[in-house]
Design an enzyme around this catalytic site. Structure first.
Site, PDB file in Angstrom:
ATOM      1  N   GLY A  31      -1.349 -13.560  10.043  1.00 15.01           N
ATOM      2  CA  GLY A  31      -1.841 -13.105  11.334  1.00 15.01           C
ATOM      3  C   GLY A  31      -0.716 -12.452  12.106  1.00 15.01           C
ATOM      4  O   GLY A  31       0.358 -12.185  11.566  1.00 15.01           O
ATOM      5  N   ASP A 110       3.650 -19.773   4.384  1.00 14.26           N
ATOM      6  CA  ASP A 110       3.661 -19.251   5.747  1.00 14.26           C
ATOM      7  C   ASP A 110       4.271 -17.860   5.693  1.00 14.26           C
ATOM      8  O   ASP A 110       5.453 -17.702   5.365  1.00 14.26           O
ATOM      9  CB  ASP A 110       4.479 -20.173   6.660  1.00 14.26           C
ATOM     10  CG  ASP A 110       4.551 -19.650   8.085  1.00 14.26           C
ATOM     11  OD1 ASP A 110       3.575 -19.024   8.530  1.00 14.26           O
ATOM     12  OD2 ASP A 110       5.588 -19.863   8.732  1.00 14.26           O
ATOM     13  N   MET A 167      -7.167 -22.658  21.246  1.00 13.53           N
ATOM     14  CA  MET A 167      -8.384 -22.811  22.046  1.00 13.53           C
ATOM     15  C   MET A 167      -8.124 -23.643  23.300  1.00 13.53           C
ATOM     16  O   MET A 167      -8.853 -23.520  24.298  1.00 13.53           O
ATOM     17  CB  MET A 167      -9.484 -23.459  21.202  1.00 13.53           C
ATOM     18  CG  MET A 167     -10.059 -22.553  20.118  1.00 13.53           C
ATOM     19  SD  MET A 167     -10.898 -21.097  20.779  1.00 13.53           S
ATOM     20  CE  MET A 167     -12.267 -21.844  21.665  1.00 13.53           C
ATOM     21  N   SER A 542      18.988  21.470  -6.766  1.00 19.26           N
ATOM     22  CA  SER A 542      18.624  20.091  -7.151  1.00 19.26           C
ATOM     23  C   SER A 542      19.434  19.078  -6.342  1.00 19.26           C
ATOM     24  O   SER A 542      20.338  18.434  -6.863  1.00 19.26           O
ATOM     25  CB  SER A 542      18.805  19.872  -8.649  1.00 19.26           C
ATOM     26  OG  SER A 542      20.020  20.362  -9.144  1.00 19.26           O
TER      27      SER A 542
END
Length: 640
Positions: A31, A110, A167, A542
């Protein structure tokens, strides 16, 4: 991608999966930055009671030292092991952790949230069966949420849980959670996931991580740990696929035993099964399957064994044993999605080593079909891939490879690209399918070969590759050298860069990608002319050492000689025979070598001509002596 070994080692150290009944699950947390990935993983370790008393004491002391609010433990400290990560409060590397419950064992990774560490995130996802995608409830879906979800789908992870974290900071809002879950489901609808669950949680307080949250009574679904304990594991599906057994090494402990060691990538095999050796296509049967402790009646996906075959067949490291009725694809050209991991861009035609399983071959990206805009999922035209970009490419190899489409078998459908100069892993790829034309092209062998043509010409063919800045004197010296060689009876041909750009390479410009392709084409033409028995001279700026080294790689030893016409930039610009420097300084020419485009000089050319110290005539005489010396050495060797 060497960090894969951490996961493998962790699996080897884990208890037998059967002890917990649910198998071994490898999963990643991913995330955006500060979504709480490390905290969530630390909470899982804590709640699983896998920490010893001294670890808990250190965690409490470290949490107190960095000033964690109140008496709370900072669970991220259990995972963020690098000092730089602790100082910045972010995850840089991939941290692997092992833990177990009564129902299943786990290896958790993780992965970093920063876009600049996409390569590390891909490393963690490459061995995972499931992904925990975190979203900060107070921020909603971010760019990195989309990016990581796409990369997760790209590497074949099909079981996803959306963990809407923090939350507690969002007032445990049911409506907010529902909106975020709905938005993510709409975005993920076309990513091909088999299952997608959404769980509201607070990693810091443990809500819905291990135990159900009293603050979110409106949520009736599983906790995160419940989901992890019941999601299907990858090994179960691998056993249902056709047999693929990549040979890791030939096992010869004694003169009377010859076996082939490796790990079963998919499917199963038993003594008596008929198999196909790939890429050769030879057929044989399995006589014995040997492991420490004796013979085995069968081997399944994930088993490391030694196989004894019933026939004396040629099998080498990197070959496959495949199911006779369902063999792998064999091709030297294929389409693949490539994740680019290097600061230096990926250009078509530049050579790399490609490692697939145990086989390493020379490879080139022959075409970039498009780049994928990870934010919009749109296909964007591209001539190169920058760091962290994902592109759909055609790739060609110098030897046939055995593989399966990644969607069908991730174990045999992936590869890495390696820089030939630094040995650094610069890209990871997932094969889509073999290109049909590659499977129907078979090189023909003819009676009249290079040796026969060289004998008829009474000379040793070779190529002199002149490199140097514009105005250095390459074409002038090459022209006079060919005149001298021709006068002495040698059969020659001169390939001049400007002349070729009027014909064979007229479609190419002067971008870095076009210069790479220009060198590739000229090298291929020069190789064919050497095969015809000629002494070939090329004159190209080149500018990139890697491309000149790639040109050399197309020739046999003793056929390619790099000639560096070393003339300082200020001398070349003062000469300016074609007026190009003047136009470039006026802005009328872009990407001009030496001014706004780099020239990487040879480190150890076969011959260096310093034009500050020598006249054109001296340079020609020196080069003529070099060529004739090689011819004389060849004649003497043949006489012996």
């Amino acid at each position: 991608m060497n960090k894969r070994m951490d996961a493998v080692q962790g699996a080897a150290e884990a208890p037998e999966a059967s002890a917990h009944g649910g198998g071994l699950l490898r999963f990643i947390t991913c995330g955006s930055v500060d979504d709480g990935k490390s905290t969530l993983l630390g909470r899982l370790l804590y709640d699983a009671s896998t920490l010893k008393e001294d670890q808990l004491a250190v965690l409490a002391a470290d949490s107190s030292r960095i000033g964690t609010q109140g008496s709370r433990l900072d669970f991220a400290l259990l995972v963020d092991g690098l000092a730089a990560e602790r100082e910045q409060g972010i995850t840089i590397d991939v941290a692997y952790r092992f833990f177990a419950t009564k129902r299943r064992t786990f290896i958790a990774a993780d992965t970093p949230g920063h876009e600049q560490y996409t390569r590390n995130m891909i490393t963690g996802a490459s061995t995972a069966d499931a992904a925990v995608v975190l979203i900060d409830a107070t921020k909603g879906m971010l760019k990195q949420t989309r990016r990581h979800s796409f990369l997760v789908s790209l590497v074949g992870i099909r079981n996803i849980v959306l963990a809407v974290n923090k939350m507690d900071l969002a007032g445990y809002s049911h409506e907010l959670f529902r909106d975020i879950a709905s938005q993510y489901a709409g975005f993920a609808a076309h990513l091909g996931f088999d299952s997608l669950a959404a769980i509201p949680l607070s990693a810091l307080d443990g809500d819905n991580v291990h135990t159900r949250s009293a603050s979110m009574h409106w949520y009736q679904g599983p906790t995160l740990l419940d989901w992890l304990e019941t999601v299907p594991v990858h090994d179960e599906r691998l056993r249902m696929l056709p047999l693929r057994f990549p040979v890791q090494w030939v096992n010869r402990p004694s003169p009377d035993f010859r076996g082939f060691a490796g790990t079963v990538a998919s499917g199963c095999m038993r003594p008596g099964d008929r198999v196909r050796i790939q890429p050769s296509g030879a057929e044989t049967f399995i006589k014995r399957i040997v492991r420490k402790g004796g013979d085995m009646p069968a081997a399944f996906a994930g088993d490391a064994v030694t196989v004894v075959l019933g026939d004396e067949v040629d099998v080498s490291r990197g070959d496959f044993l495949s199911a006779l009725d369902a063999p792998a694809t064999v091709a030297d050209q294929f389409e693949a999605r490539v994740v680019w991991m290097s600061d230096d861009p990926l250009y078509p035609s530049r050579p790399y080593w490609l490692k697939s399983g145990r086989r390493t071959v020379n490879a080139r990206v022959t075409r970039i079909k498009h780049r994928i805009d990870i934010n919009t999922m749109a296909s964007v035209p591209a001539t190169r891939l920058e760091l962290n970009a994902v592109g759909l490419c055609n790739i060609g190899t110098d030897q046939p490879l055995s593989f399966d489409p990644y969607e069908e078998n991730a174990a045999t459908g992936c590869f890495i690209l390696i820089d030939r100069l630094t040995n650094a892993t610069v890209g990871a790829g997932m094969i889509s399918f073999g290109l049909g034309r590659a499977q129907h092209v078979h090189p023909q062998r003819f009676t009249v070969d290079k040796a026969a043509r060289a004998a008829l010409n009474a000379q040793k063919p070779c190529l002199l590759w002149f490199t140097g800045l514009s105005g250095s004197g390459k074409s002038t010296i090459a022209n006079l050298l060919e005149q001298r060689l021709h006068h002495e009876g040698y059969r020659t041909y001169l390939l001049d860069g400007d002349n070729l750009r009027g014909g064979l390479n007229r479609d190419l410009g002067f971008t870095e990608a076009d210069r790479i392709e220009n060198v590739r084409r000229v090298a291929e033409v020069g190789r064919m002319m050497v095969d015809a028995g000629l002494i070939v001279i090329t004159t190209l700026i080149s500018p990139f050492r890697a491309d000149r080294d790639a040109a050399r790689g197309r020739f046999s030893p003793g056929e390619f000689y790099e000639v560096y016409i070393d003339t300082p930039l200020e001398v070349c610009e003062a000469r300016d025979p074609k007026g190009l420097y003047k136009k470039a300084r006026a802005g009328q020419i872009r990407n001009f070598t030496g001014l706004d485009s780099p020239y990487v000089a040879p480190e150890s050319p076969d011959i260096r001509v310093g034009m500050q110290d020598a006249s054109v005539e001296d340079a020609v005489e020196r080069l003529y002596a070099f060529v004739v010396g090689r011819q004389t050495a060849s004649d003497n060797a043949a006489a012996k």
